[in-house]
Write a protein that holds these residues in place. Structure first.
Motif, PDB file in Angstrom:
ATOM      1  N   THR A 106       0.829  -1.201   0.000  1.00 14.98           N
ATOM      2  CA  THR A 106       0.000   0.000   0.000  1.00 14.98           C
ATOM      3  C   THR A 106       0.865   1.254   0.000  1.00 14.98           C
ATOM      4  N   ALA A 107       1.956   1.251   0.763  1.00 14.46           N
ATOM      5  CA  ALA A 107       2.866   2.403   0.772  1.00 14.46           C
ATOM      6  C   ALA A 107       3.452   2.633  -0.613  1.00 14.46           C
ATOM      7  N   MET A 108       3.785   1.556  -1.314  1.00 13.65           N
ATOM      8  CA  MET A 108       4.335   1.708  -2.656  1.00 13.65           C
ATOM      9  C   MET A 108       3.289   2.258  -3.613  1.00 13.65           C
ATOM     10  N   LEU A 109       2.062   1.747  -3.526  1.00 10.52           N
ATOM     11  CA  LEU A 109       0.995   2.240  -4.396  1.00 10.52           C
ATOM     12  C   LEU A 109       0.745   3.722  -4.160  1.00 10.52           C
ATOM     13  N   LEU A 113       1.312   6.774  -7.303  1.00  7.17           N
ATOM     14  CA  LEU A 113       0.193   7.430  -7.970  1.00  7.17           C
ATOM     15  C   LEU A 113       0.477   8.867  -8.396  1.00  7.17           C
ATOM     16  N   PRO A 114       1.110   9.718  -7.570  1.00  5.73           N
ATOM     17  CA  PRO A 114       1.371  11.083  -8.042  1.00  5.73           C
ATOM     18  C   PRO A 114       2.238  11.117  -9.305  1.00  5.73           C
ATOM     19  N   GLU A 115       3.226  10.235  -9.385  1.00  4.46           N
ATOM     20  CA  GLU A 115       4.077  10.206 -10.572  1.00  4.46           C
ATOM     21  C   GLU A 115       3.285   9.731 -11.792  1.00  4.46           C
ATOM     22  N   LEU A 116       2.401   8.765 -11.596  1.00  2.00           N
ATOM     23  CA  LEU A 116       1.601   8.294 -12.715  1.00  2.00           C
ATOM     24  C   LEU A 116       0.679   9.388 -13.225  1.00  2.00           C
ATOM     25  N   ARG A 117       0.091  10.134 -12.303  1.00  2.00           N
ATOM     26  CA  ARG A 117      -0.751  11.271 -12.712  1.00  2.00           C
ATOM     27  C   ARG A 117       0.075  12.314 -13.453  1.00  2.00           C
ATOM     28  N   ALA A 118       1.264  12.600 -12.950  1.00  2.00           N
ATOM     29  CA  ALA A 118       2.115  13.613 -13.584  1.00  2.00           C
ATOM     30  C   ALA A 118       2.483  13.219 -15.009  1.00  2.00           C
ATOM     31  N   ARG A 119       2.479  11.926 -15.294  1.00  2.00           N
ATOM     32  CA  ARG A 119       2.802  11.439 -16.642  1.00  2.00           C
ATOM     33  C   ARG A 119       1.551  11.225 -17.485  1.00  2.00           C
ATOM     34  N   GLY A 120       0.430  11.721 -17.014  1.00  2.00           N
ATOM     35  CA  GLY A 120      -0.786  11.686 -17.820  1.00  2.00           C
ATOM     36  C   GLY A 120      -1.504  10.360 -17.839  1.00  2.00           C
ATOM     37  N   ARG A 121      -1.257   9.500 -16.870  1.00  2.00           N
ATOM     38  CA  ARG A 121      -1.933   8.204 -16.824  1.00  2.00           C
ATOM     39  C   ARG A 121      -3.194   8.311 -15.976  1.00  2.00           C
ATOM     40  N   SER A 141      -8.768  -5.404  -2.360  1.00  2.00           N
ATOM     41  CA  SER A 141      -8.966  -4.581  -1.163  1.00  2.00           C
ATOM     42  C   SER A 141      -8.477  -3.155  -1.347  1.00  2.00           C
ATOM     43  N   ARG A 142      -7.723  -2.914  -2.398  1.00  2.99           N
ATOM     44  CA  ARG A 142      -7.179  -1.577  -2.652  1.00  2.99           C
ATOM     45  C   ARG A 142      -7.860  -0.872  -3.819  1.00  2.99           C
ATOM     46  N   GLY A 143      -8.950  -1.437  -4.306  1.00  5.44           N
ATOM     47  CA  GLY A 143      -9.757  -0.740  -5.299  1.00  5.44           C
ATOM     48  C   GLY A 143      -9.656  -1.260  -6.718  1.00  5.44           C
ATOM     49  N   LEU A 334      -8.560   4.602  -7.126  1.00  6.64           N
ATOM     50  CA  LEU A 334      -7.522   4.152  -6.201  1.00  6.64           C
ATOM     51  C   LEU A 334      -7.249   5.200  -5.133  1.00  6.64           C
ATOM     52  N   GLU A 335      -7.151   6.458  -5.565  1.00  6.64           N
ATOM     53  CA  GLU A 335      -6.891   7.533  -4.610  1.00  6.64           C
ATOM     54  C   GLU A 335      -8.001   7.615  -3.563  1.00  6.64           C
ATOM     55  N   ALA A 336      -9.241   7.477  -3.988  1.00  8.87           N
ATOM     56  CA  ALA A 336     -10.367   7.548  -3.053  1.00  8.87           C
ATOM     57  C   ALA A 336     -10.344   6.360  -2.090  1.00  8.87           C
ATOM     58  N   THR A 337     -10.011   5.177  -2.601  1.00  7.16           N
ATOM     59  CA  THR A 337      -9.960   3.996  -1.755  1.00  7.16           C
ATOM     60  C   THR A 337      -8.831   4.121  -0.724  1.00  7.16           C
ATOM     61  N   LEU A 338      -7.674   4.563  -1.158  1.00  5.84           N
ATOM     62  CA  LEU A 338      -6.544   4.698  -0.223  1.00  5.84           C
ATOM     63  C   LEU A 338      -6.807   5.763   0.809  1.00  5.84           C
ATOM     64  N   ALA A 339      -7.569   6.787   0.455  1.00  4.42           N
ATOM     65  CA  ALA A 339      -7.887   7.862   1.406  1.00  4.42           C
ATOM     66  C   ALA A 339      -8.730   7.332   2.560  1.00  4.42           C
ATOM     67  N   ARG A 340      -9.468   6.256   2.333  1.00  3.12           N
ATOM     68  CA  ARG A 340     -10.325   5.707   3.374  1.00  3.12           C
ATOM     69  C   ARG A 340      -9.597   4.716   4.284  1.00  3.12           C
TER      70      ARG A 340
END
Length: 341
Positions: A106-109, A113-121, A141-143, A334-340
């Motif tokens: 989970t820590a790795m995921l 995510l921020p880097e994946l977003r920055a690359r337009g994914r 369990s992680r979305g 994924l971001e919403a699931t991890l936030a919870r």
């Protein structure tokens, strides 16, 4: 264990310290034993070769490692796919079995995510989570959602009756083969025939096969050569028209010259029903062993829904070594699931 103890950082395997490479090998070898028990142990040299020479054809590959108190406990690889799949981050997260359920994955995921977003994914997809292992349950369990099932099929060459590969060429066809680059008189027809791979069932995968042209074929061939991959192709040619009517492709990577990866096998619709898929695959095996009599293993992945190709493989001596699932999720989900959590 406190997940806050985990530190995630980008990893460059080509310049990494020996201790970090040894740590990566320990993680991958332990994962290999648990999730790929059908395979022999992962040697250090093979592990480093895989890290430094990712599978070509999947775009830029970036790696991350996770540490707990300085010890490598996890490894992630993201392939930034291109073309029609350019919105996808093809992601594999590996955690040492003794560190599972302690927040490492989970820590790795979270870190990725921020880097994946920055690359337009906007989609994360994973392809090879072993059924019965920890991966599918963790992903759910992680979305992530399961969108397909894939069979890993293996030909253990020394254990198979070679008579299974004595397959005649169907009437009205002939075979041709090459290594490294398609001959000029066939490359356009070969590109057209490769389009038939689009007919293979893909379930709910986001990944889309590229459109094949002479240019894209030549670009892929050049990429494989630059990566030190021995790419072999066998095709069936229709005698009446001279068109490529069936094809199969196999790759041998430099880090393990006794292990082949059977990649695409395709037969255009107009030529199906003649046994061309089995014919070209059998010739590929015979050709490979004539050049490399000590060759040990060929692996291929086949969609569970593709019962025809699975039947061909079994007829040539392949066995289904394990079953895997494909998972994916939108990054926002994924971001919403991890936030919870």
């Amino acid at each position: 264990m406190n997940p806050g103890d985990v530190v995630v950082e980008v990893f460059d395997s080509r310049s990494a310290a020996e201790a970090d490479l040894a740590g990566c090998h320990e993680v991958m070898a332990a994962w290999w034993r648990v999730d790929k028990p059908d395979l022999p142990p992962l040697a250090y040299e093979d592990c480093v070769g895989r890290l430094r020479n990712p599978f070509p054809g999947f775009g830029e590959a970036v790696q991350w490692i996770s540490r707990r108190r300085g010890e490598v406990v996890g490894l992630a690889t993201v392939d930034f796919l291109e073309g029609k799949s350019g919105h996808i981050a093809l992601t594999e997260i590996v955690v040492h079995p003794r560190e599972r359920r302690r927040g490492v994955g989970t820590a790795m995921l979270r870190a990725l995510l921020p880097e994946l977003r920055a690359r337009g994914r906007d989609v994360v997809e994973g392809w090879q989570l072993t059924v019965g292992g920890d991966g599918p349950a963790w992903a759910g369990s992680r979305g992530f959602r399961t969108v397909g099932t894939v069979l890993m099929q293996t030909l253990e060459v020394p254990e198979v009756d070679s008579g299974l590969w004595d397959v005649p060429v169907p009437a009205g066809y002939r075979t041709r083969r090459w290594s490294g680059a398609a001959p000029e008189d066939l490359v356009a027809s070969y590109a057209d025939a490769r389009q038939a791979i689009h007919d293979a069932p893909s379930g709910g995968m986001e990944y889309q096969e590229p459109e094949w042209t002479v240019r894209s074929v030549r670009e892929r061939e050049a990429g494989l050569r630059s990566s030190g991959v021995d790419q072999r192709v066998v095709v069936a040619v229709h005698e009446a028209t001279g068109a490529v009517a069936g094809l199969t492709e196999l790759e041998v990577h430099a880090n393990d010259p006794h292990w082949g990866y059977q990649r695409e096998t395709a037969v255009p619709a107009a030529h199906r029903g003649h046994g061309l898929g089995r014919c070209v695959k059998a010739e590929m095996i015979r050709w490979l062993l004539a050049d490399r009599p000590d060759f040990r293993r060929i692996q291929t992945t086949t969609g569970a829904a593709n019962v025809h190709m699975s039947r061909i493989n079994h007829g040539l001596g392949f066995t289904t070594a394990r079953t895997m699932v494909v998972v994916n999720s939108g990054i926002a989900h994924l971001e919403a699931t991890l936030a919870r959590l």
